[in-house]
Design an enzyme around this catalytic site. Structure first.
Site, PDB file in Angstrom:
ATOM      1  N   SER A 116      37.803  33.008  34.388  1.00  0.00           N
ATOM      2  CA  SER A 116      38.065  34.447  34.303  1.00  0.00           C
ATOM      3  C   SER A 116      39.550  34.745  34.154  1.00  0.00           C
ATOM      4  O   SER A 116      40.394  34.004  34.643  1.00  0.00           O
ATOM      5  CB  SER A 116      37.560  35.128  35.586  1.00  0.00           C
ATOM      6  N   TYR A 140      37.405  36.270  44.454  1.00  0.00           N
ATOM      7  CA  TYR A 140      36.687  35.965  43.209  1.00  0.00           C
ATOM      8  C   TYR A 140      37.602  35.185  42.262  1.00  0.00           C
ATOM      9  O   TYR A 140      37.252  34.098  41.801  1.00  0.00           O
ATOM     10  CB  TYR A 140      36.213  37.249  42.532  1.00  0.00           C
ATOM     11  N   LYS A 144      37.575  31.035  40.885  1.00  0.00           N
ATOM     12  CA  LYS A 144      37.573  30.612  39.484  1.00  0.00           C
ATOM     13  C   LYS A 144      38.729  29.655  39.208  1.00  0.00           C
ATOM     14  O   LYS A 144      38.585  28.653  38.512  1.00  0.00           O
ATOM     15  CB  LYS A 144      37.640  31.832  38.568  1.00  0.00           C
TER      16      LYS A 144
HETATM   17  C1  WQD Z   1      38.890  48.182  33.618  1.00  0.00           C
HETATM   18  C2  WQD Z   1      39.927  49.290  33.663  1.00  0.00           C
HETATM   19  C3  WQD Z   1      40.256  50.236  35.847  1.00  0.00           C
HETATM   20  C4  WQD Z   1      36.302  52.087  36.170  1.00  0.00           C
HETATM   21  C5  WQD Z   1      37.420  42.905  35.275  1.00  0.00           C
HETATM   22  C6  WQD Z   1      36.666  42.170  36.357  1.00  0.00           C
HETATM   23  C7  WQD Z   1      35.953  41.071  35.807  1.00  0.00           C
HETATM   24  C8  WQD Z   1      36.855  40.127  35.073  1.00  0.00           C
HETATM   25  C9  WQD Z   1      38.143  40.783  34.571  1.00  0.00           C
HETATM   26  C10 WQD Z   1      35.455  38.392  34.241  1.00  0.00           C
HETATM   27  C11 WQD Z   1      40.819  49.199  34.901  1.00  0.00           C
HETATM   28  C12 WQD Z   1      39.695  51.269  34.886  1.00  0.00           C
HETATM   29  C13 WQD Z   1      37.405  51.364  35.740  1.00  0.00           C
HETATM   30  C14 WQD Z   1      36.376  53.497  36.249  1.00  0.00           C
HETATM   31  C15 WQD Z   1      38.625  53.407  35.477  1.00  0.00           C
HETATM   32  N1  WQD Z   1      36.125  39.560  33.983  1.00  0.00           N
HETATM   33  N2  WQD Z   1      38.544  52.023  35.396  1.00  0.00           N
HETATM   34  N3  WQD Z   1      37.542  54.112  35.895  1.00  0.00           N
HETATM   35  O1  WQD Z   1      39.443  45.704  36.676  1.00  0.00           O
HETATM   36  O2  WQD Z   1      39.932  44.836  34.326  1.00  0.00           O
HETATM   37  O3  WQD Z   1      38.504  43.539  35.914  1.00  0.00           O
HETATM   38  O4  WQD Z   1      37.867  42.072  34.244  1.00  0.00           O
HETATM   39  O5  WQD Z   1      35.527  37.733  35.225  1.00  0.00           O
HETATM   40  O6  WQD Z   1      34.952  41.658  34.954  1.00  0.00           O
HETATM   41  O7  WQD Z   1      37.575  41.658  37.271  1.00  0.00           O
HETATM   42  O8  WQD Z   1      37.667  45.677  34.876  1.00  0.00           O
HETATM   43  O9  WQD Z   1      36.000  47.354  34.195  1.00  0.00           O
HETATM   44  O10 WQD Z   1      36.726  47.269  36.629  1.00  0.00           O
HETATM   45  O11 WQD Z   1      38.283  48.143  34.910  1.00  0.00           O
HETATM   46  O12 WQD Z   1      39.682  53.999  35.179  1.00  0.00           O
HETATM   47  O13 WQD Z   1      35.394  54.228  36.620  1.00  0.00           O
HETATM   48  O14 WQD Z   1      39.248  50.544  33.750  1.00  0.00           O
HETATM   49  O15 WQD Z   1      41.263  50.820  36.670  1.00  0.00           O
HETATM   50  O16 WQD Z   1      42.121  49.600  34.535  1.00  0.00           O
HETATM   51  P1  WQD Z   1      38.987  44.988  35.459  1.00  0.00           P
HETATM   52  P2  WQD Z   1      37.072  47.134  35.191  1.00  0.00           P
END
Ligand code: WQD
Length: 319
Positions: A116, A140, A144
């Site tokens: 990840s 998490y 990984k």
């Molecule tokens: C994306 C962006 C939030 C929800 C994921 C996971 C995991 C990993 C890496 C595989 C962020 C913003 C979110 C909302 C928002 N992949 N957001 N409103 O945090 O990049 O992490 O990617 O292991 O899947 O760790 O993904 O989808 O939670 O958020 O503004 O209602 O969207 O702040 O900037 P993230 P995410």
């Protein structure tokens, strides 16, 4: 060559099983069905159980003549891992250790490991390459990174060749029935808000980015699956171990994603900008030169296709 795909009934695992079957590979799926769904794996044998069950792994590898493993089964919610680290260490690390022991006993030589971008933590670079130091922020992400170390040590000890695949932000579906049932990431969370007649929440509008919202590298799950197939075929042909980013090499901001969702759904995605979410980096975008050079792989699908296919899956599940 028969491949064991752990987590093969899950969102990403079912796409990997589909890609490998479509390529003519021999596949057997294993899944504890804690979040997986049997209906996703119609065309391959499915063994119900956990990677923590060593006897089941030994039996499965022997009965199916398994010579390669694609290991996807794991817990993957960042927030949950902070609240319950021992669950993540048990499932993601003890599970991996048990699986690696079974691989050694069965003389499995090829291992594709689901890793990840969470291994990087808060990378302060424009494009994150695979040499960027791993400083994970959550249990998490730690599981990984430690998992990558475990597989590397197994190569030294008994020659297990591994390709570790660091997923960035996975979205979309190859078919509506394979859509992500989880509502933990941006796109399904926006769908959930819109379905409830609420404004989607944007976690922070004051980041040092062009529109003030976080930038991420969204990659279609079908491209993630294709990358796993490419890695598996390369290992089967004797390729050396490697670690690869799985992304598009392009960033999209939260507001840009909302704009695409509005275009695809026809719904009003005007957001409610709220406080930042702790631990969110402003920008995490993959450098994808290494996987292009090493495996000849480039993600083919863009954000509109991710959103369109995710929306089709949401509508199928939620009416
Ligand atoms: C994306 C962006 C939030 C929800 C994921 C996971 C995991 C990993 C890496 C595989 C962020 C913003 C979110 C909302 C928002 N992949 N957001 N409103 O945090 O990049 O992490 O990617 O292991 O899947 O760790 O993904 O989808 O939670 O958020 O503004 O209602 O969207 O702040 O900037 P993230 P995410």
């Amino acid at each position: 060559m028969t491949w064991l795909v752990t987590g093969g009934a899950g969102y990403i695992g079912a796409h990997v099983v589909k890609a490998m079957l479509d390529d003519g590979q021999e596949v057997v799926a294993l899944d504890d069905l804690s979040t997986g769904d049997r209906s996703r794996v119609a065309a391959a044998p499915l063994v119900e159980g956990s990677v923590l069950d060593r006897a089941l792994l030994d039996r499965t590898m022997s009965e199916h003549g398994v010579t390669g493993v694609v290991h996807i089964a794991a817990k993957k919610q960042v927030g949950e891992s902070v609240a319950d680290p021992l669950l993540y260490y048990r499932e993601n690390l003890s599970g991996l250790v048990t699986l690696l022991e079974a691989c050694r006993a069965a003389e499995v030589g090829s291992f594709v490991f689901s890793s990840s971008a969470a291994t990087y933590g808060l990378p302060d670079v424009d494009l994150v390459d695979e040499e960027t130091p791993g400083v994970p922020l959550s249990p998490y992400g730690e599981t990984k990174l430690i998992g990558e170390w475990l597989t590397r040590d197994c190569e030294t000890a008994f020659g297990l060749r591994t390709m570790s695949m660091r997923y960035f932000n996975v979205a979309g579906a190859a078919a509506a029935e394979l859509g992500d049932p989880g509502v933990f990431n941006l796109i399904p969370l926006v769908f959930q808000a819109l379905a409830a007649g609420e404004r989607p929440k944007v976690f922070g509008g004051d980041y040092p980015t062009p529109d003030g919202t976080c930038i991420r590298d969204y990659v279609h799950v079908a491209d993630v699956a294709a990358a796993h197939l490419t890695a598996a075929r390369a290992l089967a042909s004797g390729a050396a171990s490697a670690t690869y980013n799985i992304g598009r090499g392009e960033g999209s901001s939260v507001l840009e994603v909302l704009q695409v969702i509005g275009s695809v759904t026809g719904l009003d995605t005007a957001p409610l900008v709220v406080d930042r979410r702790p631990g969110d980096p402003a920008r995490v975008v993959a450098a994808v030169d290494r996987i292009h050079a090493g495996l000849g792989f480039t993600a083919a699908r863009g954000l509109p296709e991710m959103v369109e296919s995710a929306w089709a899956g949401w509508q199928l599940r939620h009416g």
